[in-house]
Design a protein around this motif. Structure first.
Motif, PDB file in Angstrom:
ATOM      1  N   LEU A 819       0.822  -1.205   0.000  1.00 53.26           N
ATOM      2  CA  LEU A 819       0.000   0.000   0.000  1.00 53.26           C
ATOM      3  C   LEU A 819       0.859   1.259   0.000  1.00 53.26           C
ATOM      4  O   LEU A 819       0.508   2.261  -0.633  1.00 53.26           O
ATOM      5  CB  LEU A 819      -0.921  -0.001   1.224  1.00 53.26           C
ATOM      6  N   ALA A 820       2.015   1.187   0.666  1.00 57.71           N
ATOM      7  CA  ALA A 820       2.912   2.323   0.668  1.00 57.71           C
ATOM      8  C   ALA A 820       3.430   2.607  -0.730  1.00 57.71           C
ATOM      9  O   ALA A 820       3.542   3.769  -1.148  1.00 57.71           O
ATOM     10  CB  ALA A 820       4.069   2.089   1.641  1.00 57.71           C
ATOM     11  N   ILE A 821       3.736   1.509  -1.474  1.00 60.95           N
ATOM     12  CA  ILE A 821       4.224   1.694  -2.860  1.00 60.95           C
ATOM     13  C   ILE A 821       3.121   2.271  -3.722  1.00 60.95           C
ATOM     14  O   ILE A 821       3.348   3.181  -4.540  1.00 60.95           O
ATOM     15  CB  ILE A 821       4.726   0.347  -3.407  1.00 60.95           C
ATOM     16  N   ARG A 822       1.889   1.754  -3.528  1.00 65.25           N
ATOM     17  CA  ARG A 822       0.767   2.275  -4.336  1.00 65.25           C
ATOM     18  C   ARG A 822       0.531   3.756  -4.033  1.00 65.25           C
ATOM     19  O   ARG A 822       0.256   4.557  -4.920  1.00 65.25           O
ATOM     20  CB  ARG A 822      -0.494   1.460  -4.051  1.00 65.25           C
ATOM     21  N   PHE A 823       0.626   4.111  -2.767  1.00 66.75           N
ATOM     22  CA  PHE A 823       0.465   5.524  -2.407  1.00 66.75           C
ATOM     23  C   PHE A 823       1.538   6.372  -3.076  1.00 66.75           C
ATOM     24  O   PHE A 823       1.255   7.441  -3.615  1.00 66.75           O
ATOM     25  CB  PHE A 823       0.536   5.681  -0.872  1.00 66.75           C
ATOM     26  N   HIS A 824       2.776   5.853  -3.032  1.00 68.63           N
ATOM     27  CA  HIS A 824       3.881   6.600  -3.637  1.00 68.63           C
ATOM     28  C   HIS A 824       3.655   6.784  -5.130  1.00 68.63           C
ATOM     29  O   HIS A 824       3.870   7.890  -5.669  1.00 68.63           O
ATOM     30  CB  HIS A 824       5.197   5.868  -3.378  1.00 68.63           C
ATOM     31  N   SER A 853      -8.987   6.924 -14.567  1.00 66.76           N
ATOM     32  CA  SER A 853      -8.267   5.772 -13.994  1.00 66.76           C
ATOM     33  C   SER A 853      -7.503   6.197 -12.748  1.00 66.76           C
ATOM     34  O   SER A 853      -7.452   5.465 -11.744  1.00 66.76           O
ATOM     35  CB  SER A 853      -7.314   5.193 -15.037  1.00 66.76           C
ATOM     36  N   ASP A 854      -6.898   7.404 -12.783  1.00 64.77           N
ATOM     37  CA  ASP A 854      -6.174   7.898 -11.603  1.00 64.77           C
ATOM     38  C   ASP A 854      -7.126   8.161 -10.433  1.00 64.77           C
ATOM     39  O   ASP A 854      -6.771   7.930  -9.261  1.00 64.77           O
ATOM     40  CB  ASP A 854      -5.426   9.180 -11.956  1.00 64.77           C
ATOM     41  N   LEU A 855      -8.342   8.655 -10.753  1.00 64.67           N
ATOM     42  CA  LEU A 855      -9.330   8.845  -9.687  1.00 64.67           C
ATOM     43  C   LEU A 855      -9.734   7.501  -9.092  1.00 64.67           C
ATOM     44  O   LEU A 855      -9.834   7.344  -7.863  1.00 64.67           O
ATOM     45  CB  LEU A 855     -10.580   9.550 -10.222  1.00 64.67           C
ATOM     46  N   ALA A 856      -9.976   6.526  -9.947  1.00 61.96           N
ATOM     47  CA  ALA A 856     -10.351   5.199  -9.452  1.00 61.96           C
ATOM     48  C   ALA A 856      -9.219   4.601  -8.636  1.00 61.96           C
ATOM     49  O   ALA A 856      -9.457   3.876  -7.652  1.00 61.96           O
ATOM     50  CB  ALA A 856     -10.708   4.294 -10.624  1.00 61.96           C
ATOM     51  N   PHE A 857      -7.969   4.908  -9.019  1.00 65.71           N
ATOM     52  CA  PHE A 857      -6.802   4.381  -8.313  1.00 65.71           C
ATOM     53  C   PHE A 857      -6.795   4.839  -6.853  1.00 65.71           C
ATOM     54  O   PHE A 857      -6.609   4.045  -5.929  1.00 65.71           O
ATOM     55  CB  PHE A 857      -5.525   4.829  -9.037  1.00 65.71           C
ATOM     56  N   ILE A 858      -7.008   6.176  -6.611  1.00 64.91           N
ATOM     57  CA  ILE A 858      -6.960   6.677  -5.237  1.00 64.91           C
ATOM     58  C   ILE A 858      -8.170   6.207  -4.438  1.00 64.91           C
ATOM     59  O   ILE A 858      -8.075   5.923  -3.227  1.00 64.91           O
ATOM     60  CB  ILE A 858      -6.849   8.217  -5.212  1.00 64.91           C
ATOM     61  N   GLU A 859      -9.316   6.081  -5.112  1.00 64.78           N
ATOM     62  CA  GLU A 859     -10.492   5.601  -4.397  1.00 64.78           C
ATOM     63  C   GLU A 859     -10.318   4.163  -3.935  1.00 64.78           C
ATOM     64  O   GLU A 859     -10.674   3.795  -2.813  1.00 64.78           O
ATOM     65  CB  GLU A 859     -11.739   5.727  -5.286  1.00 64.78           C
ATOM     66  N   GLN A 860      -9.714   3.359  -4.782  1.00 68.65           N
ATOM     67  CA  GLN A 860      -9.466   1.974  -4.395  1.00 68.65           C
ATOM     68  C   GLN A 860      -8.400   1.897  -3.322  1.00 68.65           C
ATOM     69  O   GLN A 860      -8.464   1.071  -2.409  1.00 68.65           O
ATOM     70  CB  GLN A 860      -9.016   1.160  -5.629  1.00 68.65           C
ATOM     71  N   LEU A 861      -7.394   2.774  -3.416  1.00 67.53           N
ATOM     72  CA  LEU A 861      -6.352   2.816  -2.403  1.00 67.53           C
ATOM     73  C   LEU A 861      -6.961   3.136  -1.029  1.00 67.53           C
ATOM     74  O   LEU A 861      -6.604   2.492  -0.029  1.00 67.53           O
ATOM     75  CB  LEU A 861      -5.315   3.884  -2.771  1.00 67.53           C
ATOM     76  N   ALA A 863     -10.026   2.540  -0.071  1.00 70.59           N
ATOM     77  CA  ALA A 863     -10.805   1.389   0.380  1.00 70.59           C
ATOM     78  C   ALA A 863      -9.892   0.312   0.949  1.00 70.59           C
ATOM     79  O   ALA A 863     -10.193  -0.292   1.989  1.00 70.59           O
ATOM     80  CB  ALA A 863     -11.631   0.847  -0.781  1.00 70.59           C
ATOM     81  N   ASP A 864      -8.756   0.065   0.317  1.00 72.43           N
ATOM     82  CA  ASP A 864      -7.847  -0.974   0.802  1.00 72.43           C
ATOM     83  C   ASP A 864      -7.183  -0.552   2.115  1.00 72.43           C
ATOM     84  O   ASP A 864      -6.951  -1.404   3.000  1.00 72.43           O
ATOM     85  CB  ASP A 864      -6.788  -1.249  -0.266  1.00 72.43           C
ATOM     86  N   ILE A 865      -6.861   0.732   2.239  1.00 70.03           N
ATOM     87  CA  ILE A 865      -6.250   1.198   3.494  1.00 70.03           C
ATOM     88  C   ILE A 865      -7.248   1.040   4.644  1.00 70.03           C
ATOM     89  O   ILE A 865      -6.892   0.615   5.754  1.00 70.03           O
ATOM     90  CB  ILE A 865      -5.790   2.668   3.360  1.00 70.03           C
ATOM     91  N   LYS A 866      -8.518   1.363   4.387  1.00 73.16           N
ATOM     92  CA  LYS A 866      -9.547   1.198   5.419  1.00 73.16           C
ATOM     93  C   LYS A 866      -9.682  -0.264   5.816  1.00 73.16           C
ATOM     94  O   LYS A 866      -9.772  -0.592   7.011  1.00 73.16           O
ATOM     95  CB  LYS A 866     -10.904   1.709   4.918  1.00 73.16           C
ATOM     96  N   ALA A 867      -9.680  -1.133   4.813  1.00 76.08           N
ATOM     97  CA  ALA A 867      -9.805  -2.558   5.110  1.00 76.08           C
ATOM     98  C   ALA A 867      -8.629  -3.038   5.940  1.00 76.08           C
ATOM     99  O   ALA A 867      -8.772  -3.836   6.881  1.00 76.08           O
ATOM    100  CB  ALA A 867      -9.924  -3.348   3.812  1.00 76.08           C
ATOM    101  N   GLU A 868      -7.433  -2.566   5.590  1.00 75.69           N
ATOM    102  CA  GLU A 868      -6.250  -2.992   6.336  1.00 75.69           C
ATOM    103  C   GLU A 868      -6.289  -2.443   7.763  1.00 75.69           C
ATOM    104  O   GLU A 868      -5.869  -3.119   8.717  1.00 75.69           O
ATOM    105  CB  GLU A 868      -4.991  -2.516   5.616  1.00 75.69           C
ATOM    106  N   SER A 869      -6.813  -1.213   7.962  1.00 74.62           N
ATOM    107  CA  SER A 869      -6.916  -0.660   9.304  1.00 74.62           C
ATOM    108  C   SER A 869      -7.884  -1.473  10.154  1.00 74.62           C
ATOM    109  O   SER A 869      -7.638  -1.751  11.340  1.00 74.62           O
ATOM    110  CB  SER A 869      -7.395   0.794   9.237  1.00 74.62           C
ATOM    111  N   ILE A 870      -8.992  -1.881   9.542  1.00 73.98           N
ATOM    112  CA  ILE A 870      -9.966  -2.704  10.274  1.00 73.98           C
ATOM    113  C   ILE A 870      -9.350  -4.027  10.677  1.00 73.98           C
ATOM    114  O   ILE A 870      -9.513  -4.516  11.790  1.00 73.98           O
ATOM    115  CB  ILE A 870     -11.225  -2.910   9.415  1.00 73.98           C
ATOM    116  N   SER A 871      -8.585  -4.603   9.734  1.00 73.23           N
ATOM    117  CA  SER A 871      -7.921  -5.882  10.025  1.00 73.23           C
ATOM    118  C   SER A 871      -6.893  -5.704  11.140  1.00 73.23           C
ATOM    119  O   SER A 871      -6.779  -6.535  12.043  1.00 73.23           O
ATOM    120  CB  SER A 871      -7.259  -6.416   8.758  1.00 73.23           C
ATOM    121  N   ALA A 872      -6.183  -4.593  11.109  1.00 68.54           N
ATOM    122  CA  ALA A 872      -5.177  -4.345  12.148  1.00 68.54           C
ATOM    123  C   ALA A 872      -5.849  -4.164  13.503  1.00 68.54           C
ATOM    124  O   ALA A 872      -5.352  -4.647  14.536  1.00 68.54           O
ATOM    125  CB  ALA A 872      -4.371  -3.105  11.784  1.00 68.54           C
TER     126      ALA A 872
END
Length: 898
Positions: A819-824, A853-861, A863-872
């Motif tokens: 996720l850090a790489i995707r953010f970068h 596509s870039d907008l969809a990229f950040i929106e998906q990012l 969503a994945d960060i939220k999912a990872e926070s919930i898992s953590a």
């Protein structure tokens, strides 16, 4: 005019002549046959078509259905406010729209127009502010527009939109009373004025509403009753003396139930009663005084008789002649002495020697000589061969001739004629001194005593009066005769002096006997009986004379009694007691418990301020108690921030116990609050938006973000409005919404997507314009990546512009390498297309598909960060296995040496 005549007169103007005649014949026949008047009236009304008065509606008994909750059905919702006119600096026809379900946040900087809208709500809806000056809404005081302050408030009561007109100063609409408003003015009242529950649950409000009705009826009844009570005060019978006679007792007990027969019996007064009053008056007139008073009068009359006898003798005709003769003798003797002196001293240098004037001179010189000049020596002191003396008159040495002359003068003065004249004059002086004084006749109580004599014997009183005048005149005549230097005048023909002393002695004897009889009568109580009988007859006479007024007063008292009975039915004491019992049983604990809940929520439990019920006739109230005897005002011991927090707790308590779920309008709730408590207020307001419509006005952008974030977390529908002002007006709505820095990442992406939508067509028509605008959107996208770090990567643990770190959220923070790489990568691309690139066009402008596509990229990012926070967070809550304790090497060595 009777009721039958009134109907017949009415028919004369409304019916045909033949019908009028028929009615009159009907009335005459019925009257001759003795038909009841009520039946006759009904018959005539039926035949004539007379307009009958509407019968009062029969009362409906209270049933359970009447106690249905007023909150049943759809609650009121505020849809908007529009067509605002002449309110502060608000733009003409200013308007706002509100989300009916959820929360509307109106943001604007100072002076943007928020207060203008709040003032409208404050006067149109329910607020704690009741000061007319605080509720006054002004026009633009620096503008030139005129006219009333007006607006339209759009509400939905469950059946569609309804326009509620508002005008400054006009009564508020009943529907809008469901809306509660909180602002700075209300906050001060919540702190010091107490938390007043203005809308109780309907079952509890019913007794208070009944009290309101009773008070209204009482005022109307008292207004109707006042003319009657005023007439009762005027229609009275005035008795001469307040006393406990039967007539006065009957009159005092007069009431509406007193019958005419009872009045006639109490007010009966016959000619025989009149004669008896006169008889008693004569009997008591002779005995009006006490025995002591009559005895005193008897003594006074006796003394007056004695003085009358003395004066009658002293000023009789014979005595008056004697006074004149005595004066004449003194004049004659002095004349004789003067004649001889004239013969003896005719050759003296000065005339008049031996006369009255000279004699006074001689006597004065003698007094001076024996008292001062030659004290102890015989007068006159004459010249001797041994000594030459000084004359007491000329203060010069006496010559032989002067000494001889003084000797001859002394011989004359001490002669027989002069001595005779002196004796006669001394007799006159003694007569003047012995004249009796008029003492009793001139006493201070003369008029009073004379009147007492007159009541018993008018002729004697007249005789005494005449004797007094005659005696005073004769005494003056006697004095004039004795004091005149000349021959006394001859007596005038006057009436003979008749002394009343005999009659006065007789009266004194009668009075003495009367005093004895009166003393005996007082002892036996006979006088008291006579006085009582006379008082009874006198008061009954007055009552009989005022019989008509008594009957009129009775009729008025009868009407007044009906009003008294009606007023007794609208007494509120019992209702108030029951209302307070119901409030204490069903509401007090709820209110105090909820107030404690709100204090805990806002973390102000350290304040010792509580709530105590303070109820009246028409309301139940809960007043803040400062918790100290040093002051009655809570504001004197709390800071501004504590006051605002306490006021919010009281406001939230009020709306919690208020029936229904009406909307609330809150203006700047975090004024003077610190950051920590501001977050709690935001969370509490959003929680309330789950239950009811909430409208918040604020100038605090951080608080605005807090509200939005809390609403997103709890899933509360939120609509935001941005207000701004220019040099002309305030209250203008920014169509772009709240400023960019006030938006969360999600709302920023929605704004970017919305702004990008029209660029698709621009890409085909003007690539240059497309490049310019898409470059701006990539800059916005880069801002969103930066805000993403605060909100989603660090889960709001640290935020720019906020002076706190929420360490409890660290459990949510987790960012994998992927996720850090995707953010970068996403951030790099946003930077690339937002910065200035070389003119060689080594970096091409993304087409619409690439941007989406870039907008969809950040929106998906996200969503994945939220999912990872919930898992953590889930992993953080799992129990961890116990690990063996590992002791560091340096501690092992220390333990070995020990």
């Amino acid at each position: 005019m009777g009721a039958v005549e009134e109907i017949l007169d009415w028919s004369a103007t409304k019916l045909a002549p033949w019908r009028q005649d028929a009615l009159r014949r009907l009335a005459g026949a019925a009257s001759l046959s003795g038909q009841d008047e009520t039946e006759l009236l009904n018959l005539i009304k039926e035949k004539a078509g007379f307009p009958l008065a509407a019968k009062p509606q029969a009362p409906t008994p209270l049933s359970k259905a009447h106690l249905a909750s007023v909150a049943s059905g759809s609650p009121l919702q505020i849809k908007g406010i529009r067509n605002v006119k002449n309110v502060n600096r608000l733009v003409p026809a200013a308007a706002l729209s509100f989300t009916p379900n959820g929360m509307t946040i109106v943001y604007g900087r100072n002076g943007s127009g928020k207060s203008g809208f709040v003032r409208i709500f404050r006067t149109a809806c329910r607020t704690r502010t009741d000061n007319p000056a605080k509720l006054k809404v002004l026009a633009d005081v620096y503008g030139s527009s005129g006219g009333p302050q007006e607006a339209e408030i759009i509400v939905d009561l469950g059946g569609g939109d309804v326009v509620v007109p508002w005008t400054a100063g006009a009564p508020a609409s009943e529907a809008l009373l469901q809306v509660a408003v909180f602002d700075s003015n209300a906050a001060q009242l919540y702190v010091d004025g107490g938390n007043q529950i203005q809308f109780l649950p309907f079952g509890l409000a019913l007794p208070h509403k009944l009290n309101e009705l009773c008070l209204t009826l009482r005022d109307k009844l008292e207004a109707e009753r006042k003319p009657i009570t005023d007439q009762v005060a005027l229609v009275t019978v005035a008795f001469e003396t307040p006393r406990t006679t039967k007539a006065q007792t009957f009159y005092a007990g007069l009431n509406g139930k007193t019958t005419d027969a009872q009045i006639d019996a109490a007010a009966t007064f016959s000619p025989d009663d009149e004669k008896r009053i006169d008889e008693l008056t004569r009997i008591l007139a002779a005995n009006t005084a006490s025995a002591a008073d009559v005895t005193a009068l008897s003594t006074w009359v006796k003394n007056l008789a004695s003085e009358s006898a003395s004066l009658g003798q002293a000023f009789s005709d014979k005595q008056l002649d004697g006074y004149r003769n005595l004066k004449q003798q003194s004049i004659d003797a002095r004349t004789a002495a003067g004649t001889k002196a004239a013969d003896l001293f005719s050759s003296e240098p000065l005339p008049g020697v031996g006369g009255e004037t000279w004699r006074r001179l001689w006597l004065a010189a003698r007094d001076y000589s024996i008292t001062d000049a030659y004290a102890g020596r015989e007068f006159p002191v004459l010249r001797t061969p041994e000594a030459t003396e000084t004359c007491v008159l000329c203060q010069q040495p006496l010559s032989a001739e002067a000494s001889d002359r003084m000797g001859r003068f002394q011989a004359f003065v001490s002669g027989s004629l002069a001595a005779t004249a002196d004796q006669a004059e001394t007799a006159v002086t003694q007569a003047i001194a012995s004249l009796p004084q008029v003492e009793i006749f001139a006493s201070k109580d003369w008029a009073t005593r004379l009147e007492q004599i007159r009541k018993r014997n008018a002729e004697l009183a007249d005789a005494v009066t005449s004797f007094k005048k005659e005696v005073e005149a004769r005494r003056a005549t006697a004095l004039a005769s004795l004091r005149t230097p000349e021959t006394p005048p001859s007596p005038l023909a006057v009436a003979a002096l008749v002394s009343p002393h005999g009659a006065l002695q007789d009266l004194s004897t009668v009075l003495s006997a009367e005093a004895d009889a009166l003393a005996k009568a007082d002892q036996s109580g006979e006088r008291a009986k006579l006085e009582t009988e006379r008082a009874e007859l006198a008061d009954r006479k007055i009552l009989a004379a005022g019989r008509d007024r008594v009957i009129k007063r009775r009729d008025l008292l009868k009407k007044d009694a009906l009003y008294t009975a009606a007023l007794a039915e609208v007494q509120t004491k019992g209702i108030t007691q029951k209302a307070n019992e119901l409030v204490d049983t069903h509401l007090t604990k709820i209110v105090t418990d909820h107030f404690e809940f709100e204090r805990k929520t806002l973390e102000i439990t350290h304040l010792k301020v509580g709530l105590a019920r303070k109820s009246g006739q028409t309301k139940a109230a809960f007043q803040t108690n400062p918790g100290t005897t040093l002051t009655k005002l809570t504001s004197e011991i709390l800071s501004e921030g504590e006051q605002r927090a306490l006021a919010l707790a009281a406001f939230l308590t009020e709306i919690a116990v208020t029936e229904g779920a009406g909307p609330i309008v809150i203006d700047d709730p975090v004024s003077s609050l610190d950051r920590d408590r501001g977050l709690k207020v935001a969370a509490r307001i959003v929680a309330e938006a789950h239950k009811r419509q909430v409208i918040v006005f604020t100038h605090d952008l951080i608080f605005f973000n807090d509200l939005c974030r809390e609403a997103d977390d709890l899933g509360v529908t939120t609509e935001t409005i941005a207000l701004f002002a220019d040099s002309a007006n305030a209250g203008k709505v920014d169509p772009a919404g709240v400023s960019w820095k006030g938006l969360s990442v999600t709302k920023r992406l929605a704004r970017i997507r919305n702004d990008f939508s029209p660029l698709k067509k621009l890409h085909a028509s003007s690539p240059s314009d497309y490049e310019f605008k898409v470059k701006h959107l990539y800059g916005r996208l880069r801002d969103s990546y930066e805000r993403l770090v605060e909100e989603h990567i660090f889960c709001d643990v640290v935020r720019r512009g906020v002076d706190r770190i929420e360490t409890q959220k660290l459990r949510l923070v987790h960012l994998s390498d992927a996720l850090a790489i995707r953010f970068h990568d996403g951030m790099t691309k946003a930077n690339t297309h937002s910065h200035d690139n070389p003119a060689s066009e080594t970096v091409s402008t993304p087409d619409p598909a690439a941007f989406e596509s870039d907008l969809a990229f950040i929106e998906q990012l996200i969503a994945d960060i939220k999912a990872e926070s919930i898992s953590a967070e889930s992993r953080a809550e799992e129990p961890r296995p116990k690990r063996p304790r590992v002791v560091p090497r340096r501690y092992r060595a220390r333990r070995g040496r020990e």
